[in-house]
Design a protein around this motif. Structure first.
Motif, short mmCIF file in Angstrom:
data_model
loop_
_atom_site.label_atom_id
_atom_site.label_comp_id
_atom_site.label_asym_id
_atom_site.label_seq_id
_atom_site.Cartn_x
_atom_site.Cartn_y
_atom_site.Cartn_z
N VAL A 12 4.17 -4.00 -6.01
CA VAL A 12 2.85 -4.52 -5.64
C VAL A 12 2.19 -3.50 -4.96
CG1 VAL A 12 1.71 -6.57 -4.44
CG2 VAL A 12 3.57 -6.79 -5.99
N VAL A 13 2.85 -2.81 -3.73
CA VAL A 13 2.07 -1.99 -2.91
C VAL A 13 1.69 -0.81 -3.67
CG1 VAL A 13 2.38 -0.37 -0.92
CG2 VAL A 13 3.05 -2.76 -0.87
N GLY A 14 2.49 -0.05 -4.56
CA GLY A 14 2.20 0.95 -5.40
C GLY A 14 1.14 0.72 -6.33
N ILE A 15 0.90 -0.47 -6.95
CA ILE A 15 -0.08 -0.77 -7.84
C ILE A 15 -1.29 -1.16 -7.33
CG2 ILE A 15 -0.90 -2.66 -9.58
CD1 ILE A 15 1.85 -3.07 -10.40
N THR A 16 -1.28 -1.66 -5.85
CA THR A 16 -2.62 -1.95 -5.14
C THR A 16 -3.13 -0.52 -4.84
OG1 THR A 16 -1.54 -4.29 -4.55
CG2 THR A 16 -3.48 -2.94 -3.03
N LEU A 17 -2.17 0.25 -4.53
CA LEU A 17 -2.73 1.66 -3.96
C LEU A 17 -3.22 2.41 -4.98
CD1 LEU A 17 0.18 2.86 -1.38
CD2 LEU A 17 -2.25 2.32 -0.77
N THR A 18 -2.50 2.40 -6.37
CA THR A 18 -3.12 3.27 -7.39
C THR A 18 -4.60 2.65 -7.62
OG1 THR A 18 -0.93 3.33 -8.36
CG2 THR A 18 -2.90 3.69 -9.91
N ILE A 19 -4.73 1.29 -7.64
CA ILE A 19 -6.00 0.88 -7.82
C ILE A 19 -7.12 1.19 -7.16
CG2 ILE A 19 -7.37 -1.29 -8.19
CD1 ILE A 19 -4.74 -2.46 -9.41
N SER A 20 -6.79 1.15 -5.77
CA SER A 20 -7.65 1.34 -4.73
C SER A 20 -8.04 2.88 -4.69
CB SER A 20 -7.40 0.84 -3.27
OG SER A 20 -6.17 1.35 -3.01
#
Length: 92
Positions: free
Chosen positions: A17-25
């Protein structure tokens, strides 16, 4: 019934979840250039773009490690009685 190590699964899901959130942001804030930039501004732009790509790579690594932990959690089973360890007394 599937045996799953819940701590490893939770850690994997958190990393995912943290990785996907960082990628999107990170992908929404890509620095762009404009016409008529000076050489110094162009260099600063290239550095900012490289930093952005590096952060994207790091977030991709987080996603990969999280996914790997999720897969490992399905194969990690605790054996019954593994907490009990007996010490052997040295022979005299």
């Amino acid at each position: 019934m599937v045996l799953v190590d819940k701590r490893i699964l939770g850690g994997g899901l958190a990393l995912l979840v943290v990785g996907i959130t960082l990628t999107i942001s990170i992908s929404t804030t890509m620095p762009v250039g404009q016409a008529g930039m000076t050489e110094e501004e162009a260099i600063d732009l290239m550095i900012a773009q490289q930093e952005n790509e590096d952060y994207t790579t790091l977030s991709g690594i987080l996603i990969g490690v999280g996914f790997l932990l999720i897969l490992i959690s399905f194969g990690a089973r605790r054996k019954k009685g593994s907490a009990k360890r007996e010490e052997k007394k040295p022979a005299e």
